[in-house]
Design an enzyme around this catalytic site. Structure first.
Site, PDB file in Angstrom:
ATOM      1  N   LYS A  74       6.208 -18.092  20.383  1.00  0.00           N
ATOM      2  CA  LYS A  74       5.047 -17.439  21.032  1.00  0.00           C
ATOM      3  C   LYS A  74       3.944 -18.471  21.266  1.00  0.00           C
ATOM      4  O   LYS A  74       3.293 -18.475  22.317  1.00  0.00           O
ATOM      5  CB  LYS A  74       4.521 -16.278  20.186  1.00  0.00           C
ATOM      6  CG  LYS A  74       5.428 -15.065  20.112  1.00  0.00           C
ATOM      7  CD  LYS A  74       5.689 -14.386  21.456  1.00  0.00           C
ATOM      8  CE  LYS A  74       4.472 -13.687  22.034  1.00  0.00           C
ATOM      9  NZ  LYS A  74       4.805 -12.885  23.234  1.00  0.00           N
ATOM     10  N   THR A  92       0.335 -13.074  20.168  1.00  0.00           N
ATOM     11  CA  THR A  92       0.192 -12.583  18.800  1.00  0.00           C
ATOM     12  C   THR A  92      -0.769 -13.439  17.985  1.00  0.00           C
ATOM     13  O   THR A  92      -0.915 -14.634  18.257  1.00  0.00           O
ATOM     14  CB  THR A  92       1.578 -12.583  18.124  1.00  0.00           C
ATOM     15  OG1 THR A  92       1.433 -12.355  16.729  1.00  0.00           O
ATOM     16  CG2 THR A  92       2.291 -13.923  18.289  1.00  0.00           C
ATOM     17  N   ASP A  93      -1.360 -12.837  16.957  1.00  0.00           N
ATOM     18  CA  ASP A  93      -2.223 -13.609  16.047  1.00  0.00           C
ATOM     19  C   ASP A  93      -1.422 -14.600  15.203  1.00  0.00           C
ATOM     20  O   ASP A  93      -1.987 -15.508  14.586  1.00  0.00           O
ATOM     21  CB  ASP A  93      -3.033 -12.669  15.133  1.00  0.00           C
ATOM     22  CG  ASP A  93      -2.197 -11.716  14.297  1.00  0.00           C
ATOM     23  OD1 ASP A  93      -0.951 -11.743  14.411  1.00  0.00           O
ATOM     24  OD2 ASP A  93      -2.791 -10.939  13.523  1.00  0.00           O
ATOM     25  N   GLU A  94      -0.090 -14.415  15.175  1.00  0.00           N
ATOM     26  CA  GLU A  94       0.731 -15.293  14.334  1.00  0.00           C
ATOM     27  C   GLU A  94       0.741 -16.742  14.800  1.00  0.00           C
ATOM     28  O   GLU A  94       1.166 -17.628  14.056  1.00  0.00           O
ATOM     29  CB  GLU A  94       2.168 -14.773  14.278  1.00  0.00           C
ATOM     30  CG  GLU A  94       2.277 -13.437  13.610  1.00  0.00           C
ATOM     31  CD  GLU A  94       3.703 -13.067  13.272  1.00  0.00           C
ATOM     32  OE1 GLU A  94       4.574 -13.951  13.245  1.00  0.00           O
ATOM     33  OE2 GLU A  94       3.940 -11.876  13.040  1.00  0.00           O
ATOM     34  N   PHE A 150       8.115  -2.868   9.722  1.00  0.00           N
ATOM     35  CA  PHE A 150       7.723  -2.392   8.393  1.00  0.00           C
ATOM     36  C   PHE A 150       7.428  -0.891   8.323  1.00  0.00           C
ATOM     37  O   PHE A 150       8.056  -0.157   7.543  1.00  0.00           O
ATOM     38  CB  PHE A 150       6.510  -3.195   7.920  1.00  0.00           C
ATOM     39  CG  PHE A 150       6.007  -2.800   6.563  1.00  0.00           C
ATOM     40  CD1 PHE A 150       6.841  -2.825   5.459  1.00  0.00           C
ATOM     41  CD2 PHE A 150       4.682  -2.410   6.382  1.00  0.00           C
ATOM     42  CE1 PHE A 150       6.377  -2.474   4.191  1.00  0.00           C
ATOM     43  CE2 PHE A 150       4.210  -2.064   5.122  1.00  0.00           C
ATOM     44  CZ  PHE A 150       5.052  -2.089   4.029  1.00  0.00           C
ATOM     45  N   TYR A 181       9.881 -17.235  15.368  1.00  0.00           N
ATOM     46  CA  TYR A 181       9.238 -16.310  16.320  1.00  0.00           C
ATOM     47  C   TYR A 181       7.857 -16.810  16.729  1.00  0.00           C
ATOM     48  O   TYR A 181       7.561 -16.971  17.919  1.00  0.00           O
ATOM     49  CB  TYR A 181       9.130 -14.908  15.710  1.00  0.00           C
ATOM     50  CG  TYR A 181       8.116 -14.020  16.403  1.00  0.00           C
ATOM     51  CD1 TYR A 181       8.323 -13.574  17.706  1.00  0.00           C
ATOM     52  CD2 TYR A 181       6.925 -13.649  15.756  1.00  0.00           C
ATOM     53  CE1 TYR A 181       7.375 -12.776  18.353  1.00  0.00           C
ATOM     54  CE2 TYR A 181       5.986 -12.853  16.395  1.00  0.00           C
ATOM     55  CZ  TYR A 181       6.214 -12.418  17.694  1.00  0.00           C
ATOM     56  OH  TYR A 181       5.267 -11.650  18.328  1.00  0.00           O
ATOM     57  N   LEU A 240      16.486  -4.331  28.606  1.00  0.00           N
ATOM     58  CA  LEU A 240      17.064  -3.333  27.682  1.00  0.00           C
ATOM     59  C   LEU A 240      17.932  -4.015  26.621  1.00  0.00           C
ATOM     60  O   LEU A 240      19.127  -3.728  26.490  1.00  0.00           O
ATOM     61  CB  LEU A 240      17.848  -2.255  28.443  1.00  0.00           C
ATOM     62  CG  LEU A 240      17.021  -1.390  29.389  1.00  0.00           C
ATOM     63  CD1 LEU A 240      17.901  -0.358  30.102  1.00  0.00           C
ATOM     64  CD2 LEU A 240      15.884  -0.672  28.655  1.00  0.00           C
ATOM     65  N   THR A 247      14.148 -16.241  25.537  1.00  0.00           N
ATOM     66  CA  THR A 247      13.266 -15.236  26.153  1.00  0.00           C
ATOM     67  C   THR A 247      11.797 -15.653  26.076  1.00  0.00           C
ATOM     68  O   THR A 247      11.071 -15.596  27.078  1.00  0.00           O
ATOM     69  CB  THR A 247      13.490 -13.866  25.484  1.00  0.00           C
ATOM     70  OG1 THR A 247      14.748 -13.362  25.917  1.00  0.00           O
ATOM     71  CG2 THR A 247      12.391 -12.872  25.860  1.00  0.00           C
ATOM     72  N   GLU A 293      11.434 -11.499  22.366  1.00  0.00           N
ATOM     73  CA  GLU A 293      12.075 -11.222  21.082  1.00  0.00           C
ATOM     74  C   GLU A 293      10.922 -11.195  20.093  1.00  0.00           C
ATOM     75  O   GLU A 293      10.158 -12.163  19.996  1.00  0.00           O
ATOM     76  CB  GLU A 293      13.091 -12.318  20.736  1.00  0.00           C
ATOM     77  CG  GLU A 293      14.353 -12.268  21.561  1.00  0.00           C
ATOM     78  CD  GLU A 293      15.223 -11.039  21.283  1.00  0.00           C
ATOM     79  OE1 GLU A 293      15.096 -10.444  20.188  1.00  0.00           O
ATOM     80  OE2 GLU A 293      16.019 -10.661  22.158  1.00  0.00           O
TER      81      GLU A 293
END
Ligand code: NAD
Ligand code: DAU
Length: 339
Positions: free
Chosen positions: A159, A128-130, A195, A155, A42, A104, A88
């Site tokens: 990942k 993620t695709d990033e 966004f 970020y 949380l 994290t 995150e």
């Protein structure tokens, strides 16, 4: 050859966040025989309200941190799978303060795969695709499972690090794992820092929407429910050690999406502000989900972006009590950054 796995008792980390909570709703709606333990710290991004109506015999909530090895020793035994969403997740935050992302996303994933290894529990890593970096606007290519890792932001580099840890644990220790790398999600319960919900809630509050840079950056939008069905498909039918890309052919530039939002909400198309660009801003993401579609037979159901967007706008209009408490602080943070 795909392998069939029938989970009965799963842990969902980050199940009080945007995509994790939508996954818990998906399991409750589609697999009433599967018990779900949500493990969530949380943080500012987690909200117990997202799953509160589901708590009971099927869904249990544990308030805790994925970096807490002792807690994992108590919690993991007896479960048959961990579906790992906790992270995150916001690029802008990672630029302002990267440390929680290391903690994290990297250490937390390490603690979880150690626990999964120790107690021989299957592990699905949500990524993620990033991790693949970005594509040029005029490049006909899309990301595939073979695209080299080339992350740009704090970020996405954390990942990518977590993906590599999970892959190494498969090769070295035989961890029973799968990985999915998905494109940009939209839908209900998304934090107003992101966004689409930022612009919807700005318009509701009479604040002009904010567009970064030249507005031509492209994201490949997928409804979060389609992400959930894809993760379920990979968890139950995916081959161990494999990565699957998740996407629904939803490429759109930010300016187009913003104009869609303005139109759906009855505003003039030019009623927004151009603001400072994000440092290192990835230009374009695009997913080729052929492997998931052909090998596992998955397909998205929310293929009409405009109707998904309308429903998402309506959700924010109907649920001000969910986002109003965090809206002012989120906008104050952006304002201080010139965005
Ligand atoms: P989110 O920020 O909305 O939610 C993250 C959740 O994780 C929150 O409930 C938070 O409380 C919890 N959490 C954070 N740190 C924790 C910790 N140390 N221990 C336990 N819980 C912790 O994120 P999201 O947008 O729902 O993304 C979920 C996952 O999906 C992430 O792994 C993200 O990288 C991945 N992903 C997101 C998108 C997207 O478009 N948002 C796309 C592809 C992949
Ligand atoms: O591609 C998957 C990723 O999508 C996930 O891994 C991340 O967790 C998720 O946050 C998302 O990352 P993005 O950085 O693409 O999402 P964000 O919603 O922050 O921004 C989407 C695009 O909109 C991006 O090009 C930046 C731009 N933007 C964002 C905000 C908040 C604006 O133009 N104005 C804004 O106010």
């Amino acid at each position: 050859m795909t392998e069939s796995f029938t989970p009965k008792n799963i842990i969902v980390t980050g199940g009080c966040g945007f995509i994790g909570s939508n996954f818990v709703h998906y399991v409750v709606n589609n697999h009433p025989d599967v018990h779900v333990t949500v493990l969530d710290a949380l943080t500012y991004a987690g909200n117990l309200e997202n799953i509160k109506p589901l708590l009971g015999d099927q869904v249990e909530f544990v308030h805790g941190n994925i970096c807490d090895a002792q807690l994992l020793d108590e919690l993991v035994p007896g479960h048959d799978a961990i579906v790992h969403y906790a992270a995150e997740s916001h690029n802008d935050n990672s630029i302002a303060d990267p440390e929680p992302f290391l903690k994290t996303n990297v250490e937390g994933t390490f603690r979880l795969i150690e626990a999964a290894r120790k107690y021989d529990v299957r592990f699905h890593h949500v990524s993620t695709d990033e991790v693949y970096g970005d594509l040029a606007l005029d490049d006909p290519a899309k990301f595939t499972e073979e695209t080299p890792y080339h992350p740009s932001s704090p970020y996405s580099s954390t990942k990518a690090s977590s993906d590599l840890l999970v892959r190494a644990w498969f090769r070295t220790y035989g961890l029973r794992m799968t990985i999915s790398n998905c494109s940009n999600n939209y839908g209900p319960y998304q934090h107003v820092e992101k966004f689409i919900p930022r612009q919807i809630t700005n318009i509701i509050e009479g604040i002009r929407p904010k567009l970064y840079g030249d507005g031509l950056n492209v994201r490949d939008w997928i409804h979060t429910e389609d992400h959930s069905s894809a993760v379920w498909t990979i968890l139950t039918q995916g081959r161990l050690g494999e990565t699957y890309l998740i996407g629904a052919n939803g490429e759109r530039n930010n300016l187009t999406v913003l104009k869609d939002i303005l139109r759906v909400m009855g505003q003039p198309e030019d009623a927004f502000d151009w603001v400072k660009d994000r440092p290192g801003h990835d230009r374009r993401y695009a997913i080729d989900a052929t492997k998931l579609r052909t090998e596992l037979g998955w397909k998205p159901t929310h293929t009409d972006f405009e109707s998904g967007l309308r429903a998402t706008v309506q959700w924010y209009v109907d649920n001000p009590q969910w986002w109003e408490p965090v809206k002012a602080a989120t906008e104050a943070k952006y304002k201080a950054q010139g965005q």
